[in-house]
Design a protein around this motif. Structure first.
Motif, PDB file in Angstrom:
ATOM      1  N   VAL A 195       0.861  -1.186   0.000  1.00 31.96           N
ATOM      2  CA  VAL A 195       0.000   0.000   0.000  1.00 31.96           C
ATOM      3  C   VAL A 195       0.893   1.229   0.000  1.00 31.96           C
ATOM      4  O   VAL A 195       1.777   1.364   0.853  1.00 31.96           O
ATOM      5  N   ILE A 196       0.666   2.126  -0.954  1.00 29.20           N
ATOM      6  CA  ILE A 196       1.420   3.374  -1.057  1.00 29.20           C
ATOM      7  C   ILE A 196       0.487   4.535  -0.753  1.00 29.20           C
ATOM      8  O   ILE A 196      -0.581   4.663  -1.373  1.00 29.20           O
ATOM      9  N   THR A 197       0.866   5.365   0.207  1.00 27.31           N
ATOM     10  CA  THR A 197       0.135   6.597   0.498  1.00 27.31           C
ATOM     11  C   THR A 197       1.107   7.758   0.439  1.00 27.31           C
ATOM     12  O   THR A 197       2.326   7.575   0.486  1.00 27.31           O
ATOM     13  N   ASN A 198       0.568   8.969   0.355  1.00 25.75           N
ATOM     14  CA  ASN A 198       1.437  10.137   0.286  1.00 25.75           C
ATOM     15  C   ASN A 198       0.783  11.356   0.910  1.00 25.75           C
ATOM     16  O   ASN A 198      -0.435  11.405   1.093  1.00 25.75           O
ATOM     17  N   THR A 199       1.629  12.321   1.230  1.00 28.89           N
ATOM     18  CA  THR A 199       1.168  13.635   1.697  1.00 28.89           C
ATOM     19  C   THR A 199       1.780  14.728   0.841  1.00 28.89           C
ATOM     20  O   THR A 199       1.949  15.858   1.293  1.00 28.89           O
ATOM     21  N   ASP A 200       2.121  14.380  -0.390  1.00 30.07           N
ATOM     22  CA  ASP A 200       2.739  15.343  -1.287  1.00 30.07           C
ATOM     23  C   ASP A 200       1.755  16.459  -1.630  1.00 30.07           C
ATOM     24  O   ASP A 200       0.573  16.192  -1.884  1.00 30.07           O
ATOM     25  N   PRO A 201       2.194  17.718  -1.652  1.00 29.95           N
ATOM     26  CA  PRO A 201       1.258  18.822  -1.915  1.00 29.95           C
ATOM     27  C   PRO A 201       0.610  18.762  -3.289  1.00 29.95           C
ATOM     28  O   PRO A 201      -0.487  19.300  -3.478  1.00 29.95           O
ATOM     29  N   GLN A 202       1.248  18.123  -4.271  1.00 31.51           N
ATOM     30  CA  GLN A 202       0.671  18.000  -5.601  1.00 31.51           C
ATOM     31  C   GLN A 202       0.168  16.593  -5.883  1.00 31.51           C
ATOM     32  O   GLN A 202      -0.351  16.323  -6.959  1.00 31.51           O
ATOM     33  N   GLY A 203       0.309  15.682  -4.925  1.00 27.39           N
ATOM     34  CA  GLY A 203      -0.058  14.299  -5.163  1.00 27.39           C
ATOM     35  C   GLY A 203       0.976  13.601  -6.033  1.00 27.39           C
ATOM     36  O   GLY A 203       1.954  14.211  -6.479  1.00 27.39           O
ATOM     37  N   LEU A 204       0.786  12.312  -6.255  1.00 27.15           N
ATOM     38  CA  LEU A 204       1.736  11.561  -7.059  1.00 27.15           C
ATOM     39  C   LEU A 204       1.035  10.458  -7.830  1.00 27.15           C
ATOM     40  O   LEU A 204      -0.123  10.140  -7.583  1.00 27.15           O
ATOM     41  N   ALA A 205       1.777   9.906  -8.803  1.00 34.11           N
ATOM     42  CA  ALA A 205       1.290   8.799  -9.613  1.00 34.11           C
ATOM     43  C   ALA A 205       2.321   7.682  -9.599  1.00 34.11           C
ATOM     44  O   ALA A 205       3.470   7.869  -9.190  1.00 34.11           O
TER      45      ALA A 205
END
Length: 218
Positions: A195-205
């Motif tokens: 499972v990959i989650t993120n808190t990047d301000p622009q999101g990610l792919a």
């Protein structure tokens, strides 16, 4: 989510041959991994902008993609997904709620996989904010993947065995156009899902998921 073309390898990563058993899974230079298979998403239909919405799990050759695993729940952390709860046995991929699952986006000649956050498809501030899970058809001892479009934010990868037990949780180096490589301690082939989650301000792919047992890995 913004895309650039800088691809970085983290030279400070642990060598593929020096992963401590207590670490469970180590972040390594992906170029050290002679992996035999790749999922690029380029063979799937896509669109520009918010992408072609995937309402259910996405079945690819070698792995199935969704939001989380059965038994887990998704919570909002701002615009981003946060995954909680215990994965059930056997590990089973689950899609997100309507508008909060996945999309395939065409960008500059390539397809990438987006997770949609709690704001929902096709809202711009939901694109790339959602969790992405994937389950391999066969257990792996090593793998790599590429993160697209990050803006130096945070991302986390949680590794699971097929019985739903967590193997390791890794905080990834600041996101961007990066490849990440991973190897199981002692070469044990029991990584079934991530499972990959993120808190990047622009999101990610997600793109270029590499796997497949090589002659160098037990």
């Amino acid at each position: 989510m913004r895309f650039g073309w800088v691809i970085c390898v983290f030279l400070s990563s642990v060598s593929a041959f020096a992963c401590d058993q207590d670490q469970g899974v180590c972040l390594v230079d992906p170029d050290e991994l002679a992996l035999t298979r790749i999922i690029t998403f380029d063979e799937t239909h896509s669109t520009r902008g918010p992408g072609r919405q995937i309402p259910n799990v996405l079945v690819m050759d070698g792995a199935v993609f969704g939001e989380r695993f059965a038994g887990q729940s998704v919570e909002a952390s701002g615009d981003h997904d946060r995954i909680t709860g215990t994965a059930l046995k056997p590990l089973t991929v689950m899609p997100g709620a309507s508008g909060e699952n996945l999309s395939i986006v065409y960008f500059d000649g390539n397809n990438v996989l987006n997770g949609y956050g709690v704001a929902g498809y096709p809202k711009r501030h939901a694109q790339g904010e959602g969790a992405i899970s994937f389950l391999f058809d066969e257990d792996q001892s090593a793998l790599s993947f590429q993160i697209r479009g990050g803006e130096a934010g945070g991302a986390q990868a949680v590794f699971f065995s097929r019985d739903g037990a967590p193997i390791a949780t890794l905080e990834l180096p600041p996101t961007g156009e990066h490849h990440y490589g991973f190897i199981r301690s002692n070469g044990v082939a029991d990584i079934a899902g991530i499972v990959i989650t993120n808190t990047d301000p622009q999101g990610l792919a997600l793109d270029n998921v590499r796997f497949g047992k090589s002659p160098d890995l037990s």
